[in-house]
Design a protein around this motif. Structure first.
Motif, short mmCIF file in Angstrom:
data_model
loop_
_atom_site.label_atom_id
_atom_site.label_comp_id
_atom_site.label_asym_id
_atom_site.label_seq_id
_atom_site.Cartn_x
_atom_site.Cartn_y
_atom_site.Cartn_z
N ARG A 42 59.14 17.30 45.88
CA ARG A 42 58.03 18.18 45.55
C ARG A 42 58.20 19.53 46.23
O ARG A 42 57.78 20.56 45.73
N ARG A 46 57.74 23.16 44.58
CA ARG A 46 56.92 24.26 45.13
C ARG A 46 57.78 25.50 45.34
O ARG A 46 57.33 26.62 45.15
N PRO B 55 57.90 16.69 39.54
CA PRO B 55 56.89 16.40 40.57
C PRO B 55 56.93 14.98 41.12
O PRO B 55 56.64 14.76 42.29
N ARG B 56 57.29 14.00 40.30
CA ARG B 56 57.26 12.63 40.78
C ARG B 56 58.49 12.27 41.60
O ARG B 56 58.53 11.22 42.22
N GLU B 145 52.31 12.93 45.90
CA GLU B 145 51.09 12.58 45.16
C GLU B 145 50.73 13.74 44.26
O GLU B 145 50.98 14.90 44.57
N GLY B 146 50.15 13.42 43.15
CA GLY B 146 49.74 14.49 42.25
C GLY B 146 49.15 13.92 40.98
O GLY B 146 48.75 12.74 40.92
N ASN B 147 49.13 14.77 40.00
CA ASN B 147 48.52 14.41 38.73
C ASN B 147 49.44 14.90 37.62
O ASN B 147 49.88 16.04 37.63
N GLU B 148 49.74 14.02 36.72
CA GLU B 148 50.62 14.38 35.62
C GLU B 148 49.96 13.95 34.31
O GLU B 148 49.71 12.77 34.09
N ALA B 152 47.06 10.16 37.78
CA ALA B 152 47.52 10.32 39.16
C ALA B 152 48.82 9.56 39.35
O ALA B 152 49.07 8.54 38.71
N ARG B 154 51.85 8.47 42.55
CA ARG B 154 52.26 8.44 43.95
C ARG B 154 53.68 7.90 44.00
O ARG B 154 53.98 6.86 43.43
#
Lengths: 420, 202
Positions: A42, A46, B55-56, B145-148, B152, B154
């Motif tokens: 991540r 970013r 992101p994951r 962690e996030g949202n896709e 959500a 993790r």
């Protein structure tokens, strides 16, 4: 404590884009490295976001032949004068092009909505077929098409098949894809088949073949749940495949004595579908659009349906397998090639159905070029397939919207922002 | 930065339900501020970027049926991909199979090369110790962690760090999606990088 091998901030100069210098953030790599150590990948995301944020703010500019036009200017009219002062960059070859864009009669230029690549000015050839290879998670064709003002396109997820009016498969397909058409502003368009980039049937076949290990217990159902990705498209194609099977049931039931006998595969599919109707129909047709199959299937209530689903898929695949070898959208050599391919194992069938898709796809693209379609949107991998297989229609051009071409558009936009 | 001189060969394995196991081999060279990334599978720039920006934490993973079909279709001898950059220069070079080399802001490709560097470990809580490639490593755990797409997610990230280098990075989906990623250093050679290793073609 500083890591002796970590890039020092002083080592990083301004990041320039499009050959021109913009805002400087000398700590970008340091920040990225620091974040990486906390949260792994991540951090890099970013970092990329940060570098994107450091791009120059797109100024309010109109360019004609590479020269900025300042308002007031006799070449600007009531529509284009505000463009010299709004938030977008526009880059025209000449006044006529600018006026045509203002009148909404162009289909080759525009600003991407983003994200990603927000406000980037894109330009495609004014004539011929433009083939755009996309990453479905980045700049998608459904962003590009409205930005340049075209509805003359084909798109990979849309069906090129002539789905019988009033059929179950037509209804199921439309239910699954109405939102997709609406995103292009063609939700109410008649004959949506013209937007189709591929045949449904190879994808149905591939998806149902893919589900076999889940239905026979070889693979864990958790793989079909939210969190994985395969559960969503396979649920979509299960619903469409089930609808197709119900059409086959009706076809078998409606056959007259004087009509040619239906294939044994179809008769078997009709029989199996009829036998599973009570168990599967309400459940499958009730699955929500864009849901994940495992979320509902991997439950106490629905796991007992696995043998029923396996029976259905095992009856369906021979029908689709036969269809591959008799697909009227292919030439006889291609049909023969498919007929000669093995189909005994899941791997055999996966290869066969993937080839079926690609063969059919080449004809759809060629047909699009003949019809005067202006854009064909597809995954970049499929565009690569066309290039590698020398199947790009004559006069058509390819654009890598995941790499070189998108970077070129972004670079040009950023470069213009630096001009006086 | 001037002291950095290392070549790391990475073996990257991604497991995703419905898709074939994807194994790719990368070599990353660092020589001072200059770097090069070589992908033996000829993956596109976008895929290499996704390795470190998705992101994951799993990189580019098939999502649509079209992508699952693409993933299942082997492309024989696609060629090789090389990315070149210098932190002291504004743009780097992307050299993909069957395409002319093209320029890219260095800021976009530097993180791909930097995936083998540990970065700042201040504030990190070291865990257990293991030996990889004969080097003693310290384990660090983190969670993405996030949202896709409204959902959500993790992912647990486990890294084995030896000095300035990351020798292993494992990512596991904590929500039962069965996705896995393992990127491990198959070799690490310090002081072995010459200027020609990081010179772009031409």
């Amino acid at each position: 404590m500083r890591d002796r091998h970590r890039p020092p901030a002083s080592a990083i100069r301004a990041v320039r884009q499009g050959g021109t210098e913009d805002k400087t953030d000398e700590s970008l790599l340091d920040r990225a490295a620091a974040m990486q150590s906390r949260v792994g990948n991540r951090a890099f995301g970013r970092y990329l976001d940060a570098s994107a944020a450091d791009r120059p703010t797109v100024q309010r500019r109109v360019f004609i032949a590479g020269v900025r036009v300042h308002a007031p200017d006799p070449r600007l009219n009531a529509i284009t004068t505000p463009w010299a002062g709004d938030g977008l960059m526009r880059d025209y070859h000449d006044v006529a092009e600018m006026n045509a864009h203002a009148a909404g009669t162009t289909d080759h230029i525009g600003n991407l909505p983003g994200p990603p690549s927000a406000d980037t000015w894109v330009r495609f050839p004014r004539t011929g077929l433009n083939i755009l290879g996309e990453d479905h998670t980045q700049v998608k064709f459904e962003m590009v098409a409205p930005a340049i003002g075209t509805t003359n396109f084909t798109y990979e997820p849309f069906s090129s098949d002539r789905l019988p009016a009033g059929s179950q498969i037509s209804a199921a397909y439309n239910t699954e894809n109405n939102a997709g058409y609406a995103a292009f502003g063609v939700g109410a368009a008649p004959n949506r088949r013209r937007f189709g980039g591929e045949s449904l049937y190879p994808k149905m076949a591939f998806a149902m073949n893919l589900l076999i290990p889940y239905f026979n217990g070889t693979s864990a159902l958790a793989g079909l749940a939210t969190g994985g990705y395969v559960g969503e498209p396979t649920q979509r194609y299960l619903k469409i495949s089930w609808a197709f099977a119900k059409d086959v049931v009706a076809e078998v039931a409606g056959r007259r004595r004087w009509q040619r006998a239906l294939s044994a595969e179809k008769r078997n599919l009709a029989a199996v579908t009829t036998a599973q109707m009570a168990t599967l129909d309400a459940w499958i047709t009730g699955l929500v659009v864009d849901g994940h199959l495992g979320d509902t299937l991997d439950t106490v209530a629905h796991r007992p349906k696995l043998p029923n689903l396996l029976a259905f898929v095992n009856a369906l695949l021979p029908v689709l397998n036969a269809r591959a070898g008799s697909d009227a959208g292919l030439n006889w050599r291609e049909r023969r090639r498919l007929r000669r391919m093995p189909s005994a194992t899941e791997a055999d069938r996966a290869s066969k159905f993937a080839l079926w898709r690609n063969l059919h796809f080449k004809h759809v693209v060629a047909d699009a070029a003949r019809r005067g379609v202006r854009y064909a949107g597809m995954g970049r991998a499929h565009m690569d397939y066309l290039v590698t297989d020398h199947a790009v229609p004559r006069g058509a051009r390819t654009f890598d919207m995941t790499g070189a071409d998108l970077a070129g558009f972004e670079g040009r936009t950023a470069h213009l922002a630096t001009l006086p | 930065m001037t002291g950095l001189n290392v070549r790391v060969r990475l073996l990257r394995t991604r497991i995703a339900p419905g898709a074939p196991v994807l194994t790719t081999r990368l070599t990353i060279w660092w020589r001072g501020t200059r770097f090069r990334i070589h992908d033996e599978s000829g993956r596109a720039y976008a895929d290499l970027a996704a390795d470190v920006s998705e992101p994951r934490g799993f990189g580019r993973t098939p999502r649509t049926m079209e992508e699952f079909m693409d993933a299942a279709t082997a492309v024989p001898d696609r060629g090789r991909t090389d990315l070149y950059g210098d932190l002291d220069e504004p743009v780097g070079l992307v050299d993909e199979p069957r395409a002319r080399p093209w320029e890219v802001p260095v800021a976009r490709i530097a993180p791909i090369a930097a995936q083998v560097l540990a970065g700042d470990l201040d504030g990190q809580v070291p865990g257990g110790r293991e030996t990889v490639l004969g080097r003693e490593c310290v384990e660090y755990l983190g969670v993405l962690e996030g949202n896709e797409g409204g959902r959500a997610f993790r992912s647990e990230v486990r890294r084995l760090v030896s000095g300035p280098y990351v020798l292993l990075r494992e990512v596991v989906d904590l929500d039962g999606g069965l996705l896995r990623l393992r990127a491990e250093a198959a070799s690490l050679d310090e002081g072995a990088v010459t200027a020609s290793d990081v010179d772009p073609p031409g």
